[in-house]
Motif scaffolding. Structure first.
Motif, PDB file in Angstrom:
ATOM      1  N   THR A 325       0.819  -1.223   0.000  1.00  0.00           N
ATOM      2  CA  THR A 325       0.000   0.000   0.000  1.00  0.00           C
ATOM      3  C   THR A 325       0.846   1.264   0.000  1.00  0.00           C
ATOM      4  OG1 THR A 325      -0.122  -0.028   2.425  1.00  0.00           O
ATOM      5  CG2 THR A 325      -1.865  -1.175   1.204  1.00  0.00           C
ATOM      6  N   ASP A 326       2.163   1.129  -0.104  1.00  0.00           N
ATOM      7  CA  ASP A 326       3.050   2.300  -0.010  1.00  0.00           C
ATOM      8  C   ASP A 326       3.651   2.693  -1.346  1.00  0.00           C
ATOM      9  OD1 ASP A 326       2.786   2.447   2.858  1.00  0.00           O
ATOM     10  OD2 ASP A 326       4.089   0.687   2.964  1.00  0.00           O
ATOM     11  N   SER A 327       3.230   2.036  -2.416  1.00  0.00           N
ATOM     12  CA  SER A 327       3.711   2.351  -3.760  1.00  0.00           C
ATOM     13  C   SER A 327       5.224   2.260  -3.863  1.00  0.00           C
ATOM     14  CB  SER A 327       3.241   3.761  -4.178  1.00  0.00           C
ATOM     15  OG  SER A 327       1.829   3.842  -4.155  1.00  0.00           O
ATOM     16  N   VAL A 328       5.810   1.282  -3.172  1.00  0.00           N
ATOM     17  CA  VAL A 328       7.247   1.053  -3.285  1.00  0.00           C
ATOM     18  C   VAL A 328       7.488   0.148  -4.488  1.00  0.00           C
ATOM     19  CG1 VAL A 328       9.296   0.127  -2.131  1.00  0.00           C
ATOM     20  CG2 VAL A 328       7.538   1.300  -0.797  1.00  0.00           C
ATOM     21  N   PRO A 329       8.315   0.563  -5.443  1.00  0.00           N
ATOM     22  CA  PRO A 329       8.556  -0.277  -6.635  1.00  0.00           C
ATOM     23  C   PRO A 329       9.156  -1.628  -6.252  1.00  0.00           C
ATOM     24  CG  PRO A 329       9.361   1.968  -6.980  1.00  0.00           C
ATOM     25  CD  PRO A 329       9.014   1.853  -5.522  1.00  0.00           C
ATOM     26  N   ASP A 330       8.881  -2.613  -7.090  1.00  0.00           N
ATOM     27  CA  ASP A 330       9.371  -3.965  -6.807  1.00  0.00           C
ATOM     28  C   ASP A 330      10.892  -4.022  -6.776  1.00  0.00           C
ATOM     29  OD1 ASP A 330       6.766  -4.761  -6.661  1.00  0.00           O
ATOM     30  OD2 ASP A 330       6.721  -5.747  -8.633  1.00  0.00           O
ATOM     31  N   GLU A 331      11.536  -3.254  -7.660  1.00  0.00           N
ATOM     32  CA  GLU A 331      13.003  -3.289  -7.662  1.00  0.00           C
ATOM     33  C   GLU A 331      13.582  -2.693  -6.382  1.00  0.00           C
ATOM     34  OE1 GLU A 331      11.558   0.181 -10.257  1.00  0.00           O
ATOM     35  OE2 GLU A 331      11.122  -1.951  -9.976  1.00  0.00           O
ATOM     36  N   HIS A 332      12.874  -1.732  -5.770  1.00  0.00           N
ATOM     37  CA  HIS A 332      13.330  -1.188  -4.500  1.00  0.00           C
ATOM     38  C   HIS A 332      13.149  -2.202  -3.366  1.00  0.00           C
ATOM     39  CE1 HIS A 332      12.990   3.320  -5.831  1.00  0.00           C
ATOM     40  NE2 HIS A 332      13.887   2.621  -6.516  1.00  0.00           N
ATOM     41  N   VAL A 333      12.073  -2.992  -3.418  1.00  0.00           N
ATOM     42  CA  VAL A 333      11.877  -4.040  -2.416  1.00  0.00           C
ATOM     43  C   VAL A 333      12.987  -5.082  -2.517  1.00  0.00           C
ATOM     44  CG1 VAL A 333      10.329  -5.869  -1.646  1.00  0.00           C
ATOM     45  CG2 VAL A 333       9.378  -3.678  -2.349  1.00  0.00           C
ATOM     46  N   VAL A 334      13.341  -5.456  -3.740  1.00  0.00           N
ATOM     47  CA  VAL A 334      14.428  -6.422  -3.932  1.00  0.00           C
ATOM     48  C   VAL A 334      15.737  -5.862  -3.396  1.00  0.00           C
ATOM     49  CG1 VAL A 334      15.762  -7.681  -5.661  1.00  0.00           C
ATOM     50  CG2 VAL A 334      13.286  -7.461  -5.913  1.00  0.00           C
ATOM     51  N   ARG A 335      15.998  -4.607  -3.670  1.00  0.00           N
ATOM     52  CA  ARG A 335      17.232  -3.973  -3.167  1.00  0.00           C
ATOM     53  C   ARG A 335      17.243  -3.918  -1.649  1.00  0.00           C
ATOM     54  NH1 ARG A 335      19.005   2.285  -4.478  1.00  0.00           N
ATOM     55  NH2 ARG A 335      20.835   2.336  -3.083  1.00  0.00           N
ATOM     56  N   LEU A 336      16.078  -3.655  -1.055  1.00  0.00           N
ATOM     57  CA  LEU A 336      15.989  -3.581   0.403  1.00  0.00           C
ATOM     58  C   LEU A 336      16.233  -4.953   1.039  1.00  0.00           C
ATOM     59  CD1 LEU A 336      15.283  -1.589   2.730  1.00  0.00           C
ATOM     60  CD2 LEU A 336      12.924  -2.389   2.543  1.00  0.00           C
ATOM     61  N   VAL A 337      15.660  -6.000   0.450  1.00  0.00           N
ATOM     62  CA  VAL A 337      15.860  -7.349   0.984  1.00  0.00           C
ATOM     63  C   VAL A 337      17.319  -7.764   0.866  1.00  0.00           C
ATOM     64  CG1 VAL A 337      15.272  -9.781   0.654  1.00  0.00           C
ATOM     65  CG2 VAL A 337      13.478  -8.052   0.591  1.00  0.00           C
ATOM     66  N   ASP A 338      17.937  -7.448  -0.262  1.00  0.00           N
ATOM     67  CA  ASP A 338      19.338  -7.815  -0.458  1.00  0.00           C
ATOM     68  C   ASP A 338      20.270  -7.011   0.438  1.00  0.00           C
ATOM     69  OD1 ASP A 338      18.636  -9.691  -2.337  1.00  0.00           O
ATOM     70  OD2 ASP A 338      18.900  -8.333  -4.038  1.00  0.00           O
ATOM     71  N   ALA A 339      19.850  -5.822   0.866  1.00  0.00           N
ATOM     72  CA  ALA A 339      20.691  -5.001   1.740  1.00  0.00           C
ATOM     73  C   ALA A 339      20.762  -5.565   3.153  1.00  0.00           C
ATOM     74  CB  ALA A 339      20.173  -3.559   1.774  1.00  0.00           C
ATOM     75  N   PHE A 340      19.734  -6.331   3.574  1.00  0.00           N
ATOM     76  CA  PHE A 340      19.711  -6.902   4.925  1.00  0.00           C
ATOM     77  C   PHE A 340      19.444  -8.410   4.816  1.00  0.00           C
ATOM     78  CE2 PHE A 340      18.122  -2.531   5.153  1.00  0.00           C
ATOM     79  CZ  PHE A 340      19.055  -1.973   6.007  1.00  0.00           C
ATOM     80  N   PRO A 341      20.416  -9.175   4.324  1.00  0.00           N
ATOM     81  CA  PRO A 341      20.164 -10.603   4.081  1.00  0.00           C
ATOM     82  C   PRO A 341      20.025 -11.431   5.344  1.00  0.00           C
ATOM     83  CG  PRO A 341      22.478 -10.080   3.713  1.00  0.00           C
ATOM     84  CD  PRO A 341      21.784  -8.770   3.972  1.00  0.00           C
ATOM     85  N   GLY A 342      20.626 -11.006   6.458  1.00  0.00           N
ATOM     86  CA  GLY A 342      20.575 -11.797   7.676  1.00  0.00           C
ATOM     87  C   GLY A 342      19.423 -11.469   8.595  1.00  0.00           C
ATOM     88  N   GLN A 343      18.549 -10.559   8.194  1.00  0.00           N
ATOM     89  CA  GLN A 343      17.453 -10.137   9.053  1.00  0.00           C
ATOM     90  C   GLN A 343      16.221 -11.005   8.823  1.00  0.00           C
ATOM     91  OE1 GLN A 343      17.642  -7.966  11.438  1.00  0.00           O
ATOM     92  NE2 GLN A 343      19.719  -7.282  10.973  1.00  0.00           N
ATOM     93  N   SER A 344      15.402 -11.097   9.866  1.00  0.00           N
ATOM     94  CA  SER A 344      14.156 -11.855   9.766  1.00  0.00           C
ATOM     95  C   SER A 344      13.119 -11.039   9.000  1.00  0.00           C
ATOM     96  CB  SER A 344      13.637 -12.206  11.158  1.00  0.00           C
ATOM     97  OG  SER A 344      13.437 -11.028  11.915  1.00  0.00           O
ATOM     98  N   ILE A 345      12.013 -11.686   8.686  1.00  0.00           N
ATOM     99  CA  ILE A 345      10.985 -11.018   7.889  1.00  0.00           C
ATOM    100  C   ILE A 345      10.306  -9.909   8.686  1.00  0.00           C
ATOM    101  CG2 ILE A 345       8.726 -11.387   6.818  1.00  0.00           C
ATOM    102  CD1 ILE A 345       9.725 -14.015   5.760  1.00  0.00           C
ATOM    103  N   ASP A 346      10.107 -10.112   9.991  1.00  0.00           N
ATOM    104  CA  ASP A 346       9.446  -9.072  10.771  1.00  0.00           C
ATOM    105  C   ASP A 346      10.304  -7.823  10.909  1.00  0.00           C
ATOM    106  OD1 ASP A 346      11.361 -10.020  12.472  1.00  0.00           O
ATOM    107  OD2 ASP A 346      10.055 -10.166  14.220  1.00  0.00           O
ATOM    108  N   PHE A 347      11.593  -7.904  10.565  1.00  0.00           N
ATOM    109  CA  PHE A 347      12.448  -6.721  10.550  1.00  0.00           C
ATOM    110  C   PHE A 347      11.907  -5.687   9.572  1.00  0.00           C
ATOM    111  CE2 PHE A 347      15.866  -4.531   8.280  1.00  0.00           C
ATOM    112  CZ  PHE A 347      16.525  -3.882   9.316  1.00  0.00           C
TER     113      PHE A 347
END
Length: 438
Positions: A325-347
Motif C-alpha cells: 500500500t506504499d507504492s514502493v517499486p518492486d526493484e526497490h523491495v528487492v534492493r531492500l531485501v538484499d541489503a539486509f540478508p541476515g534479518q528476519s521477515i518481521d524486521f
C-alpha cells in the motif's frame, strides 16, 4: 552407462583372477581405480613380465589423511560421523541456546525437511499462493494444506501423524503464514498460545488442551473444517536450559499431546468416560527449537516436522505484501531485501512502522506534549489522521541501518553481566567517551 558397467565388470574379473592365481588377465586403466593402478598380472604362464608389487586392499582406517589433497572429491568422507540430515538437533550448541539463529548463518543449512530430498526440478506447486495481496510461500502452503487434508482423509493402511510442527528462526512469519493458509482454506482455527500452558493449578493447562480439542471436534462434527493451533509450543512446554523450571504442568502438557496424537478420536475430559468417539482434529504447532521439547512427543509417528527457512524469493514476496500500500517499486523491495540478508521477515515490518516516526513527531510538536492525551482520548474531532508518508529507498535504508545498530548494541552492551560484577554502566557510554561527547 552400458560401457561403464562393462568396464567395472572387466575390472572385477581381473581382480578375481588375481586372487585365484589363474592365467594373467590385464585390468583396464579406468578412473574407477584412480590414477596409480594401471595393470595387474597374476602369476601364471604368461609372457608378460610380472610385477613384484603385491596387490592389497586398503581399509578406511588405514588411509593417511595427510596424503589427501584438495582435489580429492571424497576428502573427509572417512571421518564423516554426521547423523541423519533430518536430525533436529544438528545445529544444537552452535547458535543461541534459546532461539535458532537467523537466515544465512550456516548452522541450519544441514537440517533438511523431507521435501528437501526431492530434486528442485521435480517439485511443482500449482496452488494459488496469494490472498488479498499477501504472499504465501509455496513450500509452506503445500506442507500445511497437505497435512490438514491428509488428516481428514481415510487412507488405506496409512498412519497419518496428527501434529504438524513448524519450526525455524525467530520472526520468519510462521504464525502469519499459517493464518493466511487458514483463511484461504476457510478454516476458523481454535487458537492457543504458550502462555496458556502454565497455571497455578496443577493439571489446568492439560485440561484446557483437551477442552479446546473437543471444541474443534464439535465444529468439525457440524460440517465445518477446524484445526487446533498452538503458537510457540516450545516456549510454554520446552526446557530452555538449566535455569528453566520443569513443572508438573509442562510434563502433563507433553503427555496430553502425546495421548491425543495416539488416540485422536477418543479424547475425554475428567469425569466423562463415554464410548462416543469425537472427530479427528489436526493440530498445528509452531516454535523456534523443538529439541527443547520432550523427545517422544516429536517422534515421527506423532509429529511431522517442517523446518521453515524462507528463501530469497519468499522474503521478497512477503516484503512486497508488507509494502503493497506504499507504492514502493518492486526493484526497490528487492534492493531492500538484499541489503539486509541476515534479518528476519518481521524486521521489514518494523522498518515500515519506523518510517511513521517523523509524521508522529511533527504532530506532537504541533499539538504540544501537554495536549497529547486530550487529543488522543477525549477529542471531539476524533483521533488524528495522518497522510501516508512517501517511502523512498534511501529513507528505508537509513532506518534499516538504525535498527541494525540497535540490534548490535543489545548484543554488544550486556549490562546485566556488568551489574553483577561492578557498579558501572559497562560499555553503554564507551562510544560517547571515545568520541568525546560524553
Amino acid at each position: 552407462m552400458a560401457s561403464s558397467v562393462s568396464t567395472v565388470a572387466a575390472a572385477n574379473k581381473g581382480l578375481l583372477s588375481l586372487n585365484n592365481s589363474v592365467a594373467g588377465t590385464s585390468v583396464p586403466s579406468t578412473a574407477f581405480f584412480g590414477k596409480t593402478l594401471k595393470k595387474v598380472n597374476a602369476k601364471g604362464t604368461c609372457s608378460t613380465k610380472v610385477s613384484k608389487r603385491s596387490f592389497r586392499i586398503v581399509g578406511a582406517q588405514e588411509i593417511d589423511e595427510k596424503k589427501q589433497t584438495d582435489q580429492d572429491r571424497w576428502k573427509g568422507l572417512v571421518t564423516d560421523m554426521s547423523d541423519d540430515q533430518q536430525d533436529i538437533t544438528r545445529g544444537k550448541g552452535m547458535v543461541d541456546p534459546l532461539f535458532q539463529a537467523p537466515v544465512g548463518t550456516g548452522t541450519h543449512h544441514p537440517v533438511l525437511s523431507s521435501y528437501e530430498y526431492i530434486s528442485q526440478g521435480l517439485r511443482q506447486y500449482n496452488l494459488d499462493n496469494t490472498l488479498d495481496g499477501f504472499y504465501i510461500a509455496p513450500a509452506f502452503m503445500d506442507k500445511l494444506v497437505v497435512h490438514i487434508t491428509k488428516n481428514f482423509l481415510t487412507l488405506p493402511n496409512i498412519k497419518v501423524p496428527l501434529i504438524l510442527g513448524i519450526w525455524g528462526g525467530k520472526g520468519q512469519g510462521k504464525s502469519f503464514q499459517c493464518e493466511l493458509v487458514f483463511r484461504k482454506m476457510g478454516i476458523n482455527p481454535i487458537m492457543m498460545s504458550a502462555g496458556e500452558l502454565e497455571s497455578g493449578n496443577a493439571g489446568e493447562p492439560a485440561k484446557l488442551i483437551r477442552q479446546r480439542y473437543r471444541e474443534a471436534a464439535e465444529i468439525i462434527r457440524k460440517g465445518n473444517m477446524c484445526v487446533l493451533f498452538i503458537n510457540d509450543l516450545d516456549a510454554g512446554a520446552g526446557r530452555m536450559g538449566g535455569t528453566t523450571q520443569y513443572t508438573v504442568n509442562n510434563q502433563m502438557v507433553n503427555a496430553t499431546l502425546m495421548n491425543i496424537a495416539d488416540n485422536p478420536t477418543n479424547v475425554q475430559l475428567p469425569g466423562m468416560y463415554n464410548k462416543q468417539e469425537n472427530a479427528r482434529v489436526p493440530i498445528i504447532v509452531t516454535g523456534n527449537d523443538f529439541s527443547t521439547l520432550y523427545a517422544p512427543l516429536i517422534r515421527d509417528g506423532r509429529m511431522e516436522k517442517f523446518y521453515w527457512a524462507p528463501t530469497r524469493e519468499d522474503r521478497i514476496g512477503v516484503c512486497k505484501g508488507i509494502f503493497r500500500t506504499d507504492s514502493v517499486p518492486d526493484e526497490h523491495v528487492v534492493r531492500l531485501v538484499d541489503a539486509f540478508p541476515g534479518q528476519s521477515i518481521d524486521f521489514f515490518g518494523a522498518l515500515r512502522a519506523r518510517v511513521y516516526d517523523d509524521e508522529v513527531r511533527k504532530w506532537i510538536e504541533k499539538t504540544g506534549i501537554e495536549q497529547v492525551g486530550e487529543k488522543l482520548l477525549n477529542s471531539i474531532e476524533g483521533p488524528p489522521k495522518f497522510e501516508q508518508p512517501k517511502m523512498t529507498i534511501d529513507k528505508l535504508l537509513e532506518y534499516g541501518y538504525l535498527l541494525v545498530q540497535e540490534q548490535e548494541n543489545v548484543k554488544r552492551v550486556q549490562l546485566a553481566d556488568k551489574y553483577l560484577k561492578e557498579a558501572a554502566l559497562g560499555d553503554a557510554n564507551a562510544d560517547a567517551i571515545n568520541t568525546g561527547n560524553f
